[in-house]
Design a protein around this motif. Structure first.
Motif, PDB file in Angstrom:
ATOM      1  N   UNK A   1       0.816  -1.214   0.000  1.00  0.00           N
ATOM      2  CA  UNK A   1       0.000   0.000   0.000  1.00  0.00           C
ATOM      3  C   UNK A   1       0.853   1.268   0.000  1.00  0.00           C
ATOM      4  N   UNK A   2       1.876   1.297   0.840  1.00  0.00           N
ATOM      5  CA  UNK A   2       2.731   2.486   0.919  1.00  0.00           C
ATOM      6  C   UNK A   2       3.546   2.639  -0.358  1.00  0.00           C
ATOM      7  N   UNK A   3       4.059   1.519  -0.892  1.00  0.00           N
ATOM      8  CA  UNK A   3       4.843   1.593  -2.129  1.00  0.00           C
ATOM      9  C   UNK A   3       4.008   2.111  -3.287  1.00  0.00           C
ATOM     10  N   UNK A   4       2.705   1.839  -3.262  1.00  0.00           N
ATOM     11  CA  UNK A   4       1.823   2.350  -4.306  1.00  0.00           C
ATOM     12  C   UNK A   4       1.453   3.815  -4.079  1.00  0.00           C
ATOM     13  N   UNK A   5       1.481   4.255  -2.835  1.00  0.00           N
ATOM     14  CA  UNK A   5       0.974   5.584  -2.504  1.00  0.00           C
ATOM     15  C   UNK A   5       2.051   6.662  -2.481  1.00  0.00           C
ATOM     16  N   UNK A   6       3.185   6.382  -1.859  1.00  0.00           N
ATOM     17  CA  UNK A   6       4.191   7.427  -1.650  1.00  0.00           C
ATOM     18  C   UNK A   6       4.713   8.074  -2.933  1.00  0.00           C
ATOM     19  N   UNK A   7       4.960   7.326  -4.014  1.00  0.00           N
ATOM     20  CA  UNK A   7       5.451   7.987  -5.230  1.00  0.00           C
ATOM     21  C   UNK A   7       4.527   9.069  -5.777  1.00  0.00           C
ATOM     22  N   UNK A   8       3.260   9.068  -5.350  1.00  0.00           N
ATOM     23  CA  UNK A   8       2.326  10.105  -5.809  1.00  0.00           C
ATOM     24  C   UNK A   8       2.810  11.489  -5.412  1.00  0.00           C
ATOM     25  N   UNK A   9       3.628  11.557  -4.354  1.00  0.00           N
ATOM     26  CA  UNK A   9       4.181  12.837  -3.915  1.00  0.00           C
ATOM     27  C   UNK A   9       4.926  13.530  -5.053  1.00  0.00           C
ATOM     28  N   UNK A  10       5.513  12.743  -5.957  1.00  0.00           N
ATOM     29  CA  UNK A  10       6.318  13.305  -7.045  1.00  0.00           C
ATOM     30  C   UNK A  10       5.507  13.632  -8.296  1.00  0.00           C
ATOM     31  N   UNK A  11       4.263  13.192  -8.366  1.00  0.00           N
ATOM     32  CA  UNK A  11       3.461  13.475  -9.554  1.00  0.00           C
ATOM     33  C   UNK A  11       3.230  14.981  -9.688  1.00  0.00           C
ATOM     34  N   UNK A  12       3.346  15.445 -10.912  1.00  0.00           N
ATOM     35  CA  UNK A  12       3.151  16.868 -11.168  1.00  0.00           C
ATOM     36  C   UNK A  12       4.430  17.663 -11.170  1.00  0.00           C
ATOM     37  N   UNK A  13       5.466  17.150 -10.498  1.00  0.00           N
ATOM     38  CA  UNK A  13       6.758  17.844 -10.493  1.00  0.00           C
ATOM     39  C   UNK A  13       7.815  17.062 -11.270  1.00  0.00           C
ATOM     40  N   UNK A  14       7.707  15.730 -11.271  1.00  0.00           N
ATOM     41  CA  UNK A  14       8.667  14.910 -12.007  1.00  0.00           C
ATOM     42  C   UNK A  14       8.393  14.996 -13.507  1.00  0.00           C
ATOM     43  N   UNK A  15       9.390  14.706 -14.335  1.00  0.00           N
ATOM     44  CA  UNK A  15       9.189  14.745 -15.794  1.00  0.00           C
ATOM     45  C   UNK A  15       8.253  13.638 -16.273  1.00  0.00           C
ATOM     46  N   UNK A  16       7.843  13.742 -17.528  1.00  0.00           N
ATOM     47  CA  UNK A  16       6.862  12.811 -18.078  1.00  0.00           C
ATOM     48  C   UNK A  16       7.317  11.373 -18.065  1.00  0.00           C
ATOM     49  N   UNK A  17       8.610  11.121 -18.368  1.00  0.00           N
ATOM     50  CA  UNK A  17       9.081   9.736 -18.400  1.00  0.00           C
ATOM     51  C   UNK A  17       8.969   9.094 -17.025  1.00  0.00           C
ATOM     52  N   UNK A  18       9.189   9.893 -15.975  1.00  0.00           N
ATOM     53  CA  UNK A  18       9.095   9.338 -14.627  1.00  0.00           C
ATOM     54  C   UNK A  18       7.634   9.023 -14.284  1.00  0.00           C
ATOM     55  N   UNK A  19       6.721   9.919 -14.644  1.00  0.00           N
ATOM     56  CA  UNK A  19       5.304   9.668 -14.398  1.00  0.00           C
ATOM     57  C   UNK A  19       4.831   8.397 -15.109  1.00  0.00           C
ATOM     58  N   UNK A  20       5.306   8.203 -16.352  1.00  0.00           N
ATOM     59  CA  UNK A  20       4.938   6.993 -17.097  1.00  0.00           C
ATOM     60  C   UNK A  20       5.489   5.747 -16.415  1.00  0.00           C
ATOM     61  N   UNK A  21       6.732   5.844 -15.929  1.00  0.00           N
ATOM     62  CA  UNK A  21       7.327   4.700 -15.227  1.00  0.00           C
ATOM     63  C   UNK A  21       6.565   4.393 -13.941  1.00  0.00           C
ATOM     64  N   UNK A  22       6.123   5.431 -13.234  1.00  0.00           N
ATOM     65  CA  UNK A  22       5.374   5.232 -11.990  1.00  0.00           C
ATOM     66  C   UNK A  22       4.035   4.557 -12.271  1.00  0.00           C
ATOM     67  N   UNK A  23       3.340   4.976 -13.333  1.00  0.00           N
ATOM     68  CA  UNK A  23       2.066   4.360 -13.688  1.00  0.00           C
ATOM     69  C   UNK A  23       2.281   2.896 -14.086  1.00  0.00           C
ATOM     70  N   UNK A  24       3.335   2.627 -14.855  1.00  0.00           N
ATOM     71  CA  UNK A  24       3.637   1.252 -15.260  1.00  0.00           C
ATOM     72  C   UNK A  24       3.926   0.382 -14.033  1.00  0.00           C
ATOM     73  N   UNK A  25       4.675   0.919 -13.078  1.00  0.00           N
ATOM     74  CA  UNK A  25       4.969   0.179 -11.846  1.00  0.00           C
ATOM     75  C   UNK A  25       3.684  -0.150 -11.090  1.00  0.00           C
ATOM     76  N   UNK A  26       2.797   0.829 -10.988  1.00  0.00           N
ATOM     77  CA  UNK A  26       1.545   0.619 -10.266  1.00  0.00           C
ATOM     78  C   UNK A  26       0.696  -0.453 -10.942  1.00  0.00           C
TER      79      UNK A  26
END
Length: 270
Positions: A217-242
Motif C-alpha cells: 500500500x505504501x509503495x503504491x501511494x508514496x510515489x504520488x508525492x512526485x506526480x506533477x513535479x517529475x518529468x513525463x518519463x518518470x510519471x509513465x514509469x510510476x504508472x507502469x509500476x503501479x
C-alpha cells in the motif's frame, strides 16, 4: 469436529468478538469448530492492532507529503529541518509499531497461560510456511522497484524533484522497517494452541497476517508525492509500476493456495 469453549479466566469476551470469530472460522473452512473465548480475544486484538497499523502507515504518508510541501514547496532553497523532522517521525512510528506488536504478544501470552494443556506436537512455522516463496519474492520485488523508481528521480536536474525523491526514499525505508518488524513478530511469537483445531487456527492467523503485510500500500501511494513535479518519463514509469505490481498482486492472490490450505498442509507434514 467440535469442541467446547475453554473456561474464560480473563476479561469477559464480547458477544461481537465471539460472533466475528465464528465468521472467521467459517471463512477458513473451520465452520465445525466452536469459537472459543481464547480465539475470539486473539482475533480481536489482531483486528485492533491491524487498524492501528493502517493509521501508522497513513500517518507516515501524510507526514511525508507535509514534509515535501514544507521543505520544497516554497521559494526558499532546501532546508534540512523538515527532513530531520521526517526522520524523527519515522523513528516514532517504528516505536509505535513495536509497542503494538508487544501488546499482541502479551495478549497471546495471557491466552496461553489459560490453556489446560498445550498442543501435543507443537509446531513453529518458518517463513516458507507463514509467508511462502511467491509472496516473499513479490514483497522484495515491489520494495526494490519502488526504491529504484524513487532513486531514479535523483537523476532529474530539477533540485526540487531530487529533494522530494529523498522524502519518498525515507518514507519507503520507514514503511519497510515497520513491515519487517511485523514479520519478525509473526515468525517469532510462540504457538498458542491446545489441540489440532486451535493449532490450525494459529497457523492460519500467521499466514493471513503475513499476506496482508505483503500488500504494498505504501509503495503504491508514496510515489504520488512526485506526480506533477517529475518529468513525463518518470510519471509513465510510476504508472507502469503501479499497474504491473497491482496485476501481480491480483494474480498472486488468485493462484496461490488459501490460508486454510497452507495451514492444513503444514499440519499434515509436521
Amino acid at each position: 469436529m467440535t469442541r467446547e469453549p475453554l473456561p474464560d479466566t480473563g476479561p469477559p469476551t464480547r458477544t461481537t468478538d465471539l460472533r466475528m470469530a465464528g465468521e472467521w472460522l467459517a471463512r477458513h473452512d473451520l465452520a465445525d469448530t466452536h469459537p472459543t473465548p481464547l480465539l475470539a480475544s486473539r482475533l480481536a486484538v489482531r483486528r485492533r492492532a491491524r487498524l492501528a497499523t493502517y493509521v501508522i502507515l497513513a500517518a507516515l504518508i501524510v507526514v511525508s507529503a507535509l514534509t515535501a510541501v514544507s521543505a520544497f514547496g516554497g521559494l526558499q532553497p532546501h532546508r534540512p529541518l523538515p527532513l530531520l523532522a521526517l526522520a524523527a517521525s519515522v523513528a516514532g512510528l517504528l516505536l509505535a509499531q513495536s509497542l503494538l506488536d508487544r501488546w499482541v504478544r502479551r495478549v497471546d501470552q495471557r491466552a496461553g497461560a489459560t490453556l489446560s494443556r498445550r498442543a501435543t506436537h507443537p509446531i513453529h512455522p518458518g517463513w516458507r510456511t507463514v509467508l511462502g516463496r511467491p509472496y516473499a519474492i513479490f514483497a522484495v520485488a515491489t520494495f526494490a522497484s519502488a526504491m529504484a523508481l524513487a532513486a531514479s528521480a535523483l537523476a532529474v536536474p530539477d533540485p526540487t524533484v531530487r529533494q522530494m525523491a529523498v522524502v519518498v526514499l525515507i518514507g519507503l525505508l520507514g514503511a519497510t522497517a515497520i513491515t519487517a518488524l511485523q514479520l519478525r513478530h509473526l515468525l517469532r511469537f510462540p504457538v498458542v494452541a491446545e489441540d489440532e483445531e486451535s493449532l490450525t487456527a494459529d497457523v492460519i492467523m500467521r499466514v493471513e497476517d503475513a499476506r496482508e503485510l505483503t500488500t504494498p500500500n505504501v509503495q503504491w501511494t508514496l510515489p504520488v508525492v512526485l506526480f506533477g513535479t517529475a518529468p513525463g518519463w518518470w510519471n509513465a514509469a510510476a504508472v507502469a509500476y503501479l499497474v504491473l505490481s497491482l496485476a501481480a498482486c491480483v494474480a498472486l492472490h488468485a493462484r496461490t493456495p488459501s490460508c486454510a490450505t497452507v495451514a492444513q498442509r503444514a499440519m499434515s507434514v509436521r
